[in-house]
Structure formats: C-alpha cells, structure tokens
Design a protein around this motif. Structure first.
Motif, PDB file in Angstrom:
ATOM      1  N   ARG A 197      98.190 -79.667 -41.595  1.00 29.46           N
ATOM      2  CA  ARG A 197      98.687 -80.666 -40.627  1.00 29.46           C
ATOM      3  C   ARG A 197      97.659 -80.971 -39.539  1.00 29.46           C
ATOM      4  O   ARG A 197      97.888 -81.818 -38.679  1.00 29.46           O
ATOM      5  N   TYR A 198      96.556 -80.255 -39.563  1.00 30.66           N
ATOM      6  CA  TYR A 198      95.516 -80.419 -38.541  1.00 30.66           C
ATOM      7  C   TYR A 198      94.409 -81.333 -39.064  1.00 30.66           C
ATOM      8  O   TYR A 198      94.003 -81.222 -40.216  1.00 30.66           O
ATOM      9  N   SER A 199      93.920 -82.194 -38.199  1.00 32.38           N
ATOM     10  CA  SER A 199      92.755 -83.002 -38.551  1.00 32.38           C
ATOM     11  C   SER A 199      91.898 -83.207 -37.313  1.00 32.38           C
ATOM     12  O   SER A 199      92.400 -83.170 -36.180  1.00 32.38           O
ATOM     13  N   TRP A 200      90.614 -83.383 -37.561  1.00 31.21           N
ATOM     14  CA  TRP A 200      89.668 -83.552 -36.472  1.00 31.21           C
ATOM     15  C   TRP A 200      88.841 -84.806 -36.706  1.00 31.21           C
ATOM     16  O   TRP A 200      88.380 -85.061 -37.824  1.00 31.21           O
ATOM     17  N   ASN A 201      88.661 -85.580 -35.645  1.00 30.61           N
ATOM     18  CA  ASN A 201      87.877 -86.803 -35.694  1.00 30.61           C
ATOM     19  C   ASN A 201      86.661 -86.651 -34.794  1.00 30.61           C
ATOM     20  O   ASN A 201      86.795 -86.589 -33.569  1.00 30.61           O
ATOM     21  N   PHE A 202      85.487 -86.581 -35.416  1.00 31.07           N
ATOM     22  CA  PHE A 202      84.254 -86.387 -34.669  1.00 31.07           C
ATOM     23  C   PHE A 202      83.514 -87.714 -34.622  1.00 31.07           C
ATOM     24  O   PHE A 202      83.203 -88.292 -35.672  1.00 31.07           O
ATOM     25  N   GLN A 203      83.246 -88.227 -33.429  1.00 30.23           N
ATOM     26  CA  GLN A 203      82.507 -89.476 -33.276  1.00 30.23           C
ATOM     27  C   GLN A 203      81.345 -89.245 -32.322  1.00 30.23           C
ATOM     28  O   GLN A 203      81.530 -89.158 -31.107  1.00 30.23           O
ATOM     29  N   LYS A 204      80.176 -89.178 -32.902  1.00 31.87           N
ATOM     30  CA  LYS A 204      78.971 -88.923 -32.115  1.00 31.87           C
ATOM     31  C   LYS A 204      78.698 -90.063 -31.140  1.00 31.87           C
ATOM     32  O   LYS A 204      78.214 -89.838 -30.030  1.00 31.87           O
ATOM     33  N   SER A 205      79.011 -91.296 -31.552  1.00 27.12           N
ATOM     34  CA  SER A 205      78.705 -92.457 -30.721  1.00 27.12           C
ATOM     35  C   SER A 205      79.446 -92.421 -29.387  1.00 27.12           C
ATOM     36  O   SER A 205      78.972 -92.941 -28.381  1.00 27.12           O
ATOM     37  N   THR A 206      80.620 -91.812 -29.395  1.00 28.26           N
ATOM     38  CA  THR A 206      81.403 -91.729 -28.159  1.00 28.26           C
ATOM     39  C   THR A 206      81.470 -90.302 -27.629  1.00 28.26           C
ATOM     40  O   THR A 206      82.216 -90.017 -26.687  1.00 28.26           O
ATOM     41  N   SER A 207      80.703 -89.385 -28.245  1.00 25.55           N
ATOM     42  CA  SER A 207      80.694 -87.965 -27.842  1.00 25.55           C
ATOM     43  C   SER A 207      82.113 -87.415 -27.769  1.00 25.55           C
ATOM     44  O   SER A 207      82.516 -86.801 -26.772  1.00 25.55           O
ATOM     45  N   SER A 208      82.874 -87.655 -28.810  1.00 22.74           N
ATOM     46  CA  SER A 208      84.252 -87.175 -28.813  1.00 22.74           C
ATOM     47  C   SER A 208      84.541 -86.360 -30.069  1.00 22.74           C
ATOM     48  O   SER A 208      83.965 -86.597 -31.138  1.00 22.74           O
ATOM     49  N   PHE A 209      85.422 -85.404 -29.909  1.00 20.22           N
ATOM     50  CA  PHE A 209      85.815 -84.544 -31.027  1.00 20.22           C
ATOM     51  C   PHE A 209      87.307 -84.278 -30.863  1.00 20.22           C
ATOM     52  O   PHE A 209      87.734 -83.256 -30.351  1.00 20.22           O
ATOM     53  N   ASN A 210      88.105 -85.242 -31.308  1.00 18.76           N
ATOM     54  CA  ASN A 210      89.543 -85.202 -31.066  1.00 18.76           C
ATOM     55  C   ASN A 210      90.286 -84.461 -32.170  1.00 18.76           C
ATOM     56  O   ASN A 210      89.866 -84.450 -33.326  1.00 18.76           O
ATOM     57  N   PHE A 211      91.399 -83.897 -31.792  1.00 18.39           N
ATOM     58  CA  PHE A 211      92.191 -83.021 -32.667  1.00 18.39           C
ATOM     59  C   PHE A 211      93.594 -83.592 -32.779  1.00 18.39           C
ATOM     60  O   PHE A 211      94.248 -83.821 -31.758  1.00 18.39           O
ATOM     61  N   THR A 212      94.023 -83.823 -34.023  1.00 16.36           N
ATOM     62  CA  THR A 212      95.358 -84.382 -34.249  1.00 16.36           C
ATOM     63  C   THR A 212      96.221 -83.400 -35.026  1.00 16.36           C
ATOM     64  O   THR A 212      95.774 -82.830 -36.024  1.00 16.36           O
ATOM     65  N   ILE A 221      88.310 -74.370 -35.721  1.00 16.04           N
ATOM     66  CA  ILE A 221      87.301 -75.101 -36.471  1.00 16.04           C
ATOM     67  C   ILE A 221      85.957 -75.058 -35.762  1.00 16.04           C
ATOM     68  O   ILE A 221      85.891 -74.977 -34.537  1.00 16.04           O
ATOM     69  N   ARG A 222      84.890 -75.085 -36.555  1.00 17.01           N
ATOM     70  CA  ARG A 222      83.530 -75.297 -36.072  1.00 17.01           C
ATOM     71  C   ARG A 222      82.990 -76.522 -36.779  1.00 17.01           C
ATOM     72  O   ARG A 222      83.156 -76.660 -37.993  1.00 17.01           O
ATOM     73  N   ARG A 223      82.368 -77.419 -36.026  1.00 13.78           N
ATOM     74  CA  ARG A 223      81.859 -78.655 -36.603  1.00 13.78           C
ATOM     75  C   ARG A 223      80.402 -78.839 -36.254  1.00 13.78           C
ATOM     76  O   ARG A 223      80.014 -78.713 -35.104  1.00 13.78           O
ATOM     77  N   ASN A 224      79.584 -79.180 -37.234  1.00 16.39           N
ATOM     78  CA  ASN A 224      78.164 -79.436 -37.068  1.00 16.39           C
ATOM     79  C   ASN A 224      77.943 -80.898 -36.686  1.00 16.39           C
ATOM     80  O   ASN A 224      78.567 -81.787 -37.274  1.00 16.39           O
ATOM     81  N   SER A 225      77.057 -81.149 -35.754  1.00 17.70           N
ATOM     82  CA  SER A 225      76.816 -82.518 -35.303  1.00 17.70           C
ATOM     83  C   SER A 225      76.222 -83.412 -36.390  1.00 17.70           C
ATOM     84  O   SER A 225      76.233 -84.642 -36.272  1.00 17.70           O
ATOM     85  N   PHE A 226      75.696 -82.806 -37.453  1.00 21.64           N
ATOM     86  CA  PHE A 226      75.147 -83.598 -38.556  1.00 21.64           C
ATOM     87  C   PHE A 226      76.245 -84.264 -39.379  1.00 21.64           C
ATOM     88  O   PHE A 226      76.015 -85.267 -40.041  1.00 21.64           O
ATOM     89  N   ASP A 227      77.416 -83.654 -39.353  1.00 19.67           N
ATOM     90  CA  ASP A 227      78.468 -84.077 -40.264  1.00 19.67           C
ATOM     91  C   ASP A 227      79.561 -84.816 -39.492  1.00 19.67           C
ATOM     92  O   ASP A 227      80.331 -84.202 -38.769  1.00 19.67           O
ATOM     93  N   GLU A 228      79.616 -86.121 -39.645  1.00 22.11           N
ATOM     94  CA  GLU A 228      80.607 -86.897 -38.905  1.00 22.11           C
ATOM     95  C   GLU A 228      81.849 -87.210 -39.722  1.00 22.11           C
ATOM     96  O   GLU A 228      82.700 -87.977 -39.299  1.00 22.11           O
ATOM     97  N   GLN A 229      81.967 -86.605 -40.867  1.00 29.84           N
ATOM     98  CA  GLN A 229      83.182 -86.826 -41.664  1.00 29.84           C
ATOM     99  C   GLN A 229      84.365 -86.159 -40.999  1.00 29.84           C
ATOM    100  O   GLN A 229      84.245 -85.078 -40.423  1.00 29.84           O
ATOM    101  N   ASN A 230      85.508 -86.796 -41.093  1.00 26.88           N
ATOM    102  CA  ASN A 230      86.719 -86.187 -40.553  1.00 26.88           C
ATOM    103  C   ASN A 230      87.086 -84.954 -41.371  1.00 26.88           C
ATOM    104  O   ASN A 230      86.840 -84.893 -42.571  1.00 26.88           O
TER     105      ASN A 230
END
Lengths: 114, 114
Positions: free
Chosen positions: A63-78, A49-58
């Motif tokens: 079966r893969y999901s990504w949680n991007f949270q700019k406030s905590t500078s995290s990009f977790n993968f489930t 996956i590639r994720r743009n910092s503008f888009d904070e939607q999960n």
C-alpha cells in the motif's frame, strides 16, 4: 548543508482514504540517497525505504508508494487505503554530505481514524 | 525487531548526575550512530563510530561523550545532566562506514532528568 523539510506537521484521515506525505530536500551533492522512517506510538524507528538519486522511478511496496522527483527536490510518500495501524510519525531523511549520519525532517504525524 | 539493542529502556535521574547508555549493533555492523530526539529539536545526530574509531560528530555537547569497544558495542555517557537533556536517545547501526547504507535503529532509551 543538507536540509529536509516536511511541511505537514499533522495529518488526519479516515480509514481507507489515500494520504500523501510531502518531503522536500536540499543538497549540493550530485549523488545522494533519501530515506523514509516510521515511528509508531511505541517509539521505535522503523526503516521503510532507501532511494538512490540516480533512480527516479516510482517505488511501490504494497500500500506504500514513493514519488521521487529530482527536478523539484521532492520525495513524497503515499499510503493507499490507509489503516489505523498506519498511525505514526513519518520521517524523511538524507545523509550528511560525504558521510552517512542522517539529517531528518521534523516529521509528519499521521492519524488514521476508524 | 531491528537487531539493535539498547539498555536501559527508561532512565530517570536528577540534574547534575551522570548516566551511561548502552547499545549493541546488529551482528556484523561496524558503524554505530547516536541520535537524540527531543520535542523542540527533533531528531538530531550526535556522533558516529566505525569499528572503534570516531567517524563523525554532530550536535554533541561537551558534557556528552561516547566510545565503541572492540566487541563493537557502544556507550554514550551523559554528565552534569540538565533538565533539557531529557529526550529519547537512539542508537543505530549500519554495515559499512563510507556508504549510504540504511541505518537500523534500536528501541531507544528514554531519559528523564528531574
């Protein structure tokens, strides 16, 4: 300078369990992209996956999901309902400031046991 | 299959020798990147070429050099090899030089220096 931290060196789960791989990043850029790659035992690096910092939607892909949270500078993968084929090393990465070469985290080795 | 090819797949050589690793990018991709993956250093960016010109340099040793040819394939030359140069060398390609496109990786060349 860009920095990616994957604090979990190794994770072992039993098949069908859910597992989350953590990624924390540092950047001074206001606009940036984040990436996840998978390296199975065969050794190749597979783009996930590639994720743009503008888009904070999960983001969800099967079966893969990504949680991007700019406030905590995290990009977790489930991974939901893990399977043996998910066993691999997973890398989080972001580009060098102002250029496209990637800075990788150290990776998390995931072992899914049947 | 990422579309990026690398040859050879494995290379075993002795200290002090010189080797050349070859990479063919995906059709249409102008950027080629070289990365080194070793146990102690992880995945590190070495050098990037864009349409034949060097675009960015990372942690590349002076003993190493690279070039990109008019047909866009690239070669990484490693000379005066040391034991510590043993690693997996990846080539990646992407479509444009200045934007954060996803990079697609080749299968890698595993170099063993004895």
């Amino acid at each position: 300078a860009q920095k990616v931290t994957q604090a979990q060196t190794e994770i072992s789960v039993v098949e069908k369990e859910d597992v989350t791989l953590d990624c924390v990043y540092e950047t001074r850029d206001t606009t940036y992209y984040l990436f996840w790659y998978k390296q199975p035992p065969s050794g190749e690096l597979v783009f996930l996956i590639r994720r743009n910092s503008f888009d904070e939607q999960n983001e969800i892909s099967g079966r893969y999901s990504w949680n991007f949270q700019k406030s905590t500078s995290s990009f977790n993968f489930t991974i939901t309902a893990s399977q043996v084929v998910d066993s691999a090393v997973y890398f989080c990465a972001l580009p060098h400031s102002g250029n496209t070469p990637l800075v990788f985290g150290k990776g998390t080795r995931l072992s899914v046991i049947a | 299959d990422s579309g990026v090819t690398q040859t050879p797949k494995h290379l075993i050589t002795a200290t002090g020798q010189r080797v050349t690793l070859r990479c063919s990018p995906r059709s249409g991709d102008l950027s080629v990147y070289w990365y080194q993956q070793s146990l102690d250093q992880g995945l590190q960016f070495l050098i990037q070429y864009y349409n034949g010109e060097e675009r960015a340099k990372g942690n590349i040793l002076e003993r190493f050099s690279a070039q990109q040819f008019p047909d866009l394939h690239s070669e990484l030359n490693l000379s005066s090899l040391e034991l510590g140069d043993s690693a997996l060398y990846f080539c990646a390609s992407s479509g444009r030089g200045g934007t954060y496109n996803e990079q697609f990786f080749g299968p890698g060349t595993r170099l063993t220096v004895l």
